[in-house]
Design a protein around this motif. Sequence first.
Motif, PDB file in Angstrom:
ATOM      1  N   LYS A 123       0.900  -1.148   0.063  1.00 12.44           N
ATOM      2  CA  LYS A 123      -0.056  -0.314   0.021  1.00 12.44           C
ATOM      3  C   LYS A 123       1.072   1.146   0.286  1.00 12.44           C
ATOM      4  O   LYS A 123       0.747   1.872  -0.972  1.00 12.44           O
ATOM      5  CB  LYS A 123      -0.677  -0.180   0.782  1.00 12.44           C
ATOM      6  N   ARG A 124       2.311   1.459   0.845  1.00 14.80           N
ATOM      7  CA  ARG A 124       3.327   2.196   1.224  1.00 14.80           C
ATOM      8  C   ARG A 124       3.329   2.428  -0.352  1.00 14.80           C
ATOM      9  O   ARG A 124       3.707   3.591  -1.052  1.00 14.80           O
ATOM     10  CB  ARG A 124       3.753   2.068   1.504  1.00 14.80           C
ATOM     11  N   VAL A 126       1.007   4.319  -2.816  1.00  6.87           N
ATOM     12  CA  VAL A 126       0.617   5.636  -2.535  1.00  6.87           C
ATOM     13  C   VAL A 126       1.996   6.378  -2.835  1.00  6.87           C
ATOM     14  O   VAL A 126       1.654   6.937  -3.609  1.00  6.87           O
ATOM     15  CB  VAL A 126       0.398   5.388  -0.818  1.00  6.87           C
ATOM     16  N   ALA A 127       3.033   5.964  -2.609  1.00  6.64           N
ATOM     17  CA  ALA A 127       4.374   7.214  -3.389  1.00  6.64           C
ATOM     18  C   ALA A 127       4.234   7.242  -4.867  1.00  6.64           C
ATOM     19  O   ALA A 127       4.322   7.996  -5.417  1.00  6.64           O
ATOM     20  CB  ALA A 127       5.488   5.894  -2.964  1.00  6.64           C
ATOM     21  N   ILE A 162       1.384   6.884  -7.024  1.00  9.90           N
ATOM     22  CA  ILE A 162       0.440   7.741  -7.140  1.00  9.90           C
ATOM     23  C   ILE A 162       1.033   9.229  -7.028  1.00  9.90           C
ATOM     24  O   ILE A 162       0.800  10.206  -7.798  1.00  9.90           O
ATOM     25  CB  ILE A 162      -0.375   7.346  -7.044  1.00  9.90           C
ATOM     26  N   ALA A 163       1.253   9.228  -5.503  1.00  9.31           N
ATOM     27  CA  ALA A 163       2.439  10.289  -5.951  1.00  9.31           C
ATOM     28  C   ALA A 163       2.956  11.564  -5.918  1.00  9.31           C
ATOM     29  O   ALA A 163       2.621  12.363  -6.598  1.00  9.31           O
ATOM     30  CB  ALA A 163       2.336  10.561  -4.287  1.00  9.31           C
ATOM     31  N   ILE A 164       3.936  10.355  -6.420  1.00  8.71           N
ATOM     32  CA  ILE A 164       4.560  11.383  -7.601  1.00  8.71           C
ATOM     33  C   ILE A 164       4.707  11.422  -8.615  1.00  8.71           C
ATOM     34  O   ILE A 164       5.521  12.287  -9.528  1.00  8.71           O
ATOM     35  CB  ILE A 164       6.454  10.322  -7.166  1.00  8.71           C
ATOM     36  N   GLY A 165       3.931  10.737  -9.563  1.00 12.71           N
ATOM     37  CA  GLY A 165       3.618  10.675 -10.917  1.00 12.71           C
ATOM     38  C   GLY A 165       4.449  10.402 -11.855  1.00 12.71           C
ATOM     39  O   GLY A 165       5.443   9.476 -11.149  1.00 12.71           O
TER      40      GLY A 165
END
Length: 172
Positions: A148-149, A152-153, A155-158
């Motif tokens: 999950k981490r 999320v990472a 997706i957040a950085i793109g």
Amino acid sequence: MTPISAANSAAGKAGRGSENNVPLVAALSLDDEGHPLRVKLTPVSGFTNKAIADWAKANLTPGCAVLSDGLACFAAVTEAGCEHRAIIVGGRKPKDVPEFLWVNTILGNQTSLGGAYHAFDFAKYAARYLAAFAYRFNRRFQLNTLPKRLLVAAIAIGPRSDAWLRSAEASC
């Protein structure tokens, strides 16, 4: 905190100060029973008062207690508002210094990076290798949260270009 020179595979002078080693600081926090909680492994420019004071200001909480192996530069952690106590190792073997049991165990495990990354330039990528090791160690009891981490990472950085990924190499 213990000063460490992570060995590169090239031959040369052994120990601290070798041109083939990457100087790094190993910091470990312990719980009340003396078991390791978190580790921080950070390459530094050298074992100088300035390098250690700068590292301490960036990585330690003022008021924390720092135990070191007696290398003089570690007294500089007091510039960051930390308490310092040195244990002079004086050539004793790690097994004879129980205060450093866990840091020596972790560093022994971290040393396996040399085998895993033997085809890469450890000096150039030391910060990345050490951060990856510390990340896994610090989350060793939360393995179920890692996917999950990572998601999320990601997706957040793109998306990032090759040039962006390689630009981090210049800072290592």
